[in-house]
Motif scaffolding. Sequence first.
Motif, PDB file in Angstrom:
ATOM      1  N   GLY B  86       0.877  -1.378  -0.059  1.00 22.34           N
ATOM      2  CA  GLY B  86       0.087  -0.047  -0.034  1.00 22.34           C
ATOM      3  C   GLY B  86       0.833   1.297  -0.132  1.00 22.34           C
ATOM      4  O   GLY B  86       0.219   2.316  -0.170  1.00 22.34           O
ATOM      5  N   ALA B  87       2.093   1.299   0.315  1.00 20.08           N
ATOM      6  CA  ALA B  87       2.871   2.457   0.106  1.00 20.08           C
ATOM      7  C   ALA B  87       3.517   2.511  -1.090  1.00 20.08           C
ATOM      8  O   ALA B  87       4.530   3.466  -1.476  1.00 20.08           O
ATOM      9  N   SER B  88       3.308   1.622  -2.076  1.00 19.12           N
ATOM     10  CA  SER B  88       4.119   1.370  -3.120  1.00 19.12           C
ATOM     11  C   SER B  88       4.114   2.587  -4.237  1.00 19.12           C
ATOM     12  O   SER B  88       4.761   3.059  -5.103  1.00 19.12           O
ATOM     13  N   GLY B 368      -0.089   6.775   1.646  1.00 17.83           N
ATOM     14  CA  GLY B 368       0.181   5.008   1.558  1.00 17.83           C
ATOM     15  C   GLY B 368       0.617   4.535   2.782  1.00 17.83           C
ATOM     16  O   GLY B 368       1.078   5.144   3.624  1.00 17.83           O
ATOM     17  N   PHE B 369       0.135   3.301   2.867  1.00 16.51           N
ATOM     18  CA  PHE B 369       0.400   2.196   3.999  1.00 16.51           C
ATOM     19  C   PHE B 369       0.430   1.148   3.888  1.00 16.51           C
ATOM     20  O   PHE B 369      -0.353   0.294   2.864  1.00 16.51           O
ATOM     21  N   GLY B 370       1.403   0.214   4.120  1.00 13.05           N
ATOM     22  CA  GLY B 370       1.521  -1.206   3.634  1.00 13.05           C
ATOM     23  C   GLY B 370       2.243  -2.028   4.361  1.00 13.05           C
ATOM     24  O   GLY B 370       2.953  -1.588   5.547  1.00 13.05           O
ATOM     25  N   ARG B 376       1.067  -4.953  12.781  1.00  9.69           N
ATOM     26  CA  ARG B 376       0.959  -3.546  12.315  1.00  9.69           C
ATOM     27  C   ARG B 376       1.358  -3.389  10.976  1.00  9.69           C
ATOM     28  O   ARG B 376       2.315  -4.256  10.482  1.00  9.69           O
ATOM     29  N   GLY B 377       1.044  -2.364  10.259  1.00 10.53           N
ATOM     30  CA  GLY B 377       1.353  -1.948   8.939  1.00 10.53           C
ATOM     31  C   GLY B 377       2.860  -1.220   9.222  1.00 10.53           C
ATOM     32  O   GLY B 377       3.016  -0.309   9.909  1.00 10.53           O
ATOM     33  N   LEU B 378       3.891  -1.717   8.289  1.00 13.70           N
ATOM     34  CA  LEU B 378       5.278  -1.247   8.729  1.00 13.70           C
ATOM     35  C   LEU B 378       5.555  -0.061   7.666  1.00 13.70           C
ATOM     36  O   LEU B 378       6.496   0.943   7.898  1.00 13.70           O
TER      37      LEU B 378
END
Lengths: 416, 390
Positions: B86-88, B368-370, B376-378
């Motif tokens: 999700g951060a890509s 973004g979040f991934g 947890r999301g890192l």
Amino acid sequence: MTDPLSPPPKKNPQKAQRVPTLPPGIRSRAAMGLTAAAAEGRFMLQHCAECGTVQYPPRDACCSCLSTKLPWRDTDPSGELIAVTVVRASPNLYFRDRTPWRTGTVRLAAGPSVVCHVHGDCEKGAEVRLINRLDRAGQGVLMALPKEGTPNMADDPELRELTADPKHRRVLITDARQDNAPALARALLDAGAAQVFVGEAEGWRPYPQRAKLAAMEHVTLLPLDVTDTTSVKELAGEIGGKTDILINNARFVRPGGLFERGDTTFAREEMEVNYLGLMRLAQAFGPAMRSRGADGVNNAVAWVNLLSVHALSNDPAYGSFAASNAAALSLSQALRAELRPGGVRVMNVFSGPTEDDWHQAVPPPKVTPNAVARAVVAGLRDGLEEVWCGDVARDLVERWRQNPKVLERELTGGEG
Amino acid sequence: MSRRQAYDGVVLAAPHSVPYERYSTETAHHWLARGLKGTLDAAGLSKEQIDGFSVASFTLFPDTPVGLTQHLGLSPRWLDSIPMGGASGVVAVRRAARAVQAGDADIVACVAGDTNQIDSFRKLLSSFSRFAMDAAYPYGYGGPNAMFALLTDRYMQEYGAAREDFGRICVAQRDNALRYPHALMKKPLTMKDYLNARPISDPIALFDCVMPCAGAEAFLVMREDEAVRRNLPFARISATTERHNAFPDDPIQLRGGWAVDVDELWQMAGCAPRDMDLVQTYDDYPVISMMQFEDLGFCGKGEAPAFLRERDLKVTGDLPHNTSGGQLSAGQAGAGGGFLGLVEALRQVTGQAGPTQVRGAKRALVSGFGMINYDRGLCSGAAVITGGDA
């Protein structure tokens, strides 16, 4: 409050028997440290040898100082349950069959946060204590329990998945002639076992505790000679489909090692009972137990072997007997692997010298029948794989872990 | 912190979304190829004219972007693989922009996407990360749903959020999705539907969860003079941030890496949250969108429920949010989910969003979040982009 577990209804043979499924069983090598600790019911985590940081999940380096020296140590199991969920949908078959499944996040007093199974009596925000137990896949998992015991606590469905509690289950004790048979039967019935079958070889030959066993309610004496393949098969044909816990207490023991015996007569007997007896039982009862791993409240759960702790390291005074136990210990590992697909556990209870005629010349401390019975029931309730019964066994395994070669020299060296 | 260089002279252009499908018999290669072709066609370029290639995908196995160059007949002089879920999107922009700025590449095609075969999601779950294998799957195997249920539960306890607060985000996004032609979820969603939905992992229910699907998203990064020469609508990159494994000592995740870098983000952008014409948060679960509003400075910690109660998050509202419906209503095309907000924001600030167009949109925040490695999301990241003629 946990609802007490009701005795299971009679099985309907028309209905499909549930096929055993297992929780995810793949782990990294580091995470197997949890499994090794769970085999003995110990709550252990990685403690950094250099900076003391306690960490979880298991790693290959310290997340605080990057040290790679990460011994597993007994850890304070107390913590606070800071979040809870109930999983109601899972793509994994094992959990899908068992939802709703409660899990949560516990912040340990020792430092890290842990996602774990959560006992139904744990309240959100409350103090809890973590236990480390083997799951049906035979891997260590963590579960939060209420800080204090609660009524019917062991009947919680998630906790029962991690244990082999005798309650409502049917047990086979293989040898009525052993001194420990009445104590075992009594302890299992007191723990809620529904039925105890006790195998009896050469029933025409009298032995002291027969009357005691025969007088117990819910105990049935049945013919079984573990040295006779036909006898073992016949009994399996009769009760193999309703043996939920098998306790292999058959044993042939005589003092002596090599030279003073002069021949292999006793050694053959030792192998016939202690090693091949286990094999015959496993071949006759094992497949049915494995297939009944998910068979409701009284599913097949555990196989128990009563072994000498000298299976680990030989005691020359009973050298040949120890060798037969070493063979049985090795075979028990193969049995464990073969029962695992059914989620059925193999528990080895290791004792030092036992309180009986064949150990009359050995100095105390010795293990009494009641001590063995207590250890078996406690081990089943905790779902263990290794139980060290008595001071001698505990002392010996500790020394074995420190240095097996040093222990061998100590045990074989005599006084001089 | 002021030592960071601006992204002068570099722009984003040619946004393209390949319409999603719930299940696909095709491979990731198929979807990424369509994403690449779509962005090239939008710019009127042939594949020989790009010299940089950036790929984000979970389902390419056994290939990597290296194999993909031969598969697609590309000869880039700059190649990147972004394994950040999700951060890509934000991370792809950051890296490609610097490469173009430094002259290591002239035109970089950034593509993200995945297939979704019947058992793709289960396979992806079973090999996601070592910590997940050791410490998450054995506990109910609820996947990300269970982990986010735990932090949603904690968030509700800590800040007094109610399910309606999360529902408001989901309902508004569904409204936006009804305008977006490619969204998979096309049935209107009411608050009552949201509250009565099938529970998945308490307190998370069906409409808190994204629907995995197949699809791809793509855009180009090039020099501004190149975009002008080709007459392409473009957006400038005003600011970006990226952070991994922030706040490792927090016992449970109630904030993300954005909170570490928020001041730097707005300082570099030279504007403030109130200046944003629209916001694209990463909405794998609505609680994460709330954290982004807080951690990116729209309101204080724990205040997102109250803040959002006063806002209208629809395309036509005062705070347009996830204008294409977000992953919750458009679908989560694997790593494509990390590009969804960025590609939609790029359409918005260049006036190409069509039915979801926010009137006069010029500035957008994309976040973004991934990677739910364990509990947890890192990865977290954010970017402010600004339409070309602003």
